[in-house]
Design a protein around this motif. Sequence first.
Motif, PDB file in Angstrom:
ATOM      1  N   SER A   1       0.837  -1.198   0.000  1.00  0.00           N
ATOM      2  CA  SER A   1       0.000   0.000   0.000  1.00  0.00           C
ATOM      3  C   SER A   1       0.866   1.240   0.000  1.00  0.00           C
ATOM      4  O   SER A   1       2.018   1.230   0.460  1.00  0.00           O
TER       5      SER A   1
ATOM      6  N   ARG B   1       0.854   4.994   1.492  1.00  0.00           N
ATOM      7  CA  ARG B   1       0.207   5.695   2.613  1.00  0.00           C
ATOM      8  C   ARG B   1       0.357   7.196   2.424  1.00  0.00           C
ATOM      9  O   ARG B   1       1.443   7.704   2.148  1.00  0.00           O
TER      10      ARG B   1
ATOM     11  N   TRP C   1      -6.229  11.409  10.385  1.00  0.00           N
ATOM     12  CA  TRP C   1      -6.672  10.453   9.379  1.00  0.00           C
ATOM     13  C   TRP C   1      -5.510  10.158   8.426  1.00  0.00           C
ATOM     14  O   TRP C   1      -4.577  10.952   8.289  1.00  0.00           O
TER      15      TRP C   1
ATOM     16  N   TYR D   1      -8.426   3.080   1.083  1.00  0.00           N
ATOM     17  CA  TYR D   1      -9.088   3.008   2.386  1.00  0.00           C
ATOM     18  C   TYR D   1      -8.749   4.248   3.199  1.00  0.00           C
ATOM     19  O   TYR D   1      -7.644   4.802   3.094  1.00  0.00           O
ATOM     20  N   LEU D   2      -9.694   4.686   4.016  1.00  0.00           N
ATOM     21  CA  LEU D   2      -9.469   5.772   4.963  1.00  0.00           C
ATOM     22  C   LEU D   2      -9.406   5.169   6.355  1.00  0.00           C
ATOM     23  O   LEU D   2     -10.269   4.379   6.741  1.00  0.00           O
ATOM     24  N   ARG D   3      -8.411   5.574   7.130  1.00  0.00           N
ATOM     25  CA  ARG D   3      -8.242   5.026   8.472  1.00  0.00           C
ATOM     26  C   ARG D   3      -8.176   6.164   9.493  1.00  0.00           C
ATOM     27  O   ARG D   3      -7.519   7.193   9.268  1.00  0.00           O
TER      28      ARG D   3
ATOM     29  N   PHE E   1     -16.420   5.273  13.042  1.00  0.00           N
ATOM     30  CA  PHE E   1     -15.031   4.825  13.096  1.00  0.00           C
ATOM     31  C   PHE E   1     -14.676   4.594  14.558  1.00  0.00           C
ATOM     32  O   PHE E   1     -14.888   5.461  15.407  1.00  0.00           O
TER      33      PHE E   1
ATOM     34  N   ASN F   1      -9.894  -4.041  13.409  1.00  0.00           N
ATOM     35  CA  ASN F   1      -9.282  -3.268  12.338  1.00  0.00           C
ATOM     36  C   ASN F   1     -10.298  -2.712  11.352  1.00  0.00           C
ATOM     37  O   ASN F   1     -10.210  -1.561  10.919  1.00  0.00           O
ATOM     38  N   HIS F   2     -11.316  -3.515  10.998  1.00  0.00           N
ATOM     39  CA  HIS F   2     -12.279  -3.063   9.992  1.00  0.00           C
ATOM     40  C   HIS F   2     -13.171  -1.942  10.514  1.00  0.00           C
ATOM     41  O   HIS F   2     -13.788  -1.220   9.738  1.00  0.00           O
TER      42      HIS F   2
ATOM     43  N   CYS G   1     -11.335   1.443   9.769  1.00  0.00           N
ATOM     44  CA  CYS G   1     -11.107   1.745   8.357  1.00  0.00           C
ATOM     45  C   CYS G   1     -12.416   1.800   7.586  1.00  0.00           C
ATOM     46  O   CYS G   1     -13.433   1.250   8.012  1.00  0.00           O
ATOM     47  N   HIS G   2     -12.345   2.459   6.449  1.00  0.00           N
ATOM     48  CA  HIS G   2     -13.499   2.506   5.551  1.00  0.00           C
ATOM     49  C   HIS G   2     -12.994   2.482   4.113  1.00  0.00           C
ATOM     50  O   HIS G   2     -12.084   3.231   3.752  1.00  0.00           O
ATOM     51  N   CYS G   3     -13.583   1.602   3.322  1.00  0.00           N
ATOM     52  CA  CYS G   3     -13.172   1.484   1.924  1.00  0.00           C
ATOM     53  C   CYS G   3     -13.697   2.680   1.143  1.00  0.00           C
ATOM     54  O   CYS G   3     -14.912   2.918   1.077  1.00  0.00           O
TER      55      CYS G   3
END
Length: 378
Positions: free
Chosen positions: A41, A43, A54, A76-78, A115, A121-122, A125-127
Amino acid sequence: MPTKTHVKTASTCHPPETTQGTHIFDILGYSKHRGMGAHYSIRSGVFSVAGHSWVIFFYPDSYGEEAGGFDFVSAYLRLLSTRGKVRASCDLRLVNPATGASTSVHPTLVTVREFDPDGENHKACHCLCMISRSELEGTYVKNDRLTMECVVTVRKEPRVSKSRTFPSVKVPQSNLKRQLAGLLESREGADVTFSVAGETFAAHKIVLAMRSPVFKAELCGPMREVGSQPIVIEDMQPDVFRAMLYFIYTDSMDHDDDLARDYHSKNCDMVRYLLVAADRYAIERLKLICQSILCNNLDVQNVATTLALADQHHCDKLKHACIEFMSCSENMEDIVLTKGYMELARNSPSVLADAMLKMSNVSKKLVRRALQNAPDSA
């Protein structure tokens, strides 16, 4: 009677405040990141929206088996902050290098979600997108450069005002009963007197006439007695007349504790006398109340006496209750031996005969009902 208190309060919920931020993420040398594997990935830098940190993760060779191999890319946003859960929506827009315009990848899927950086973990995060490589590279990659815009909108908790109490005006409990009882006791303005077994009672004609048609005829009709001499009441005890007057003024039978105990005890002599007085002066509510008390206190010793009283004063409901009690009683032999039953047989044989006939009909109905409810025999 206790006074009911009602308190009215209110609060206001204001629309939730939102804070929006846009992070532009440029990926130069896009092709250099290809072929690094599904878990590789890119980042972005950490950016802040509404005080929360974020980061964007871009997977040029897709991520996970659900992507269907390497034909897709994803982002993905974390949430990195550890200050608790955050409700936010995110919109990923890809910039078209030919026009400079940005287009949302999934405009219909921009919804608010929660969030949780402390959760699995999921949940942190958001796809943002999962788009085919051919579409991405054919439209949005130029000069080996990809530019995306991530719009994050943080939704704060709605602000609710403190509860406030509405002003109110307290209304005291009605004291009309107490005032009327005081009027009777004080004799103020009384315009008629009664003599009952040597005891004198003062009252008000208008109250008596309003509550009893018999008193109305005697005190206000053409046959009314004229003069200042007390009206003599025959065949009634002072306590009974006093209790009847109290009911006429207050529509209540709780004049004193001793009398109240008599109303709700097995010793119902006072109630019987009041029933006779109520029938005599056509005070129907008092008559029904007396019938109800006597009905609730029926037993082997008094049922025959109560039946005779009910018949004499045209109390059909009480009379029916006595007959049904005798029909259902397992102690009929004891009832026959009571003084009240003997007096009923001697003084009112027709009443007893009618009761026996009705008892027979009631018993037949009970037997028929029992047979109907019994289970079928084999």
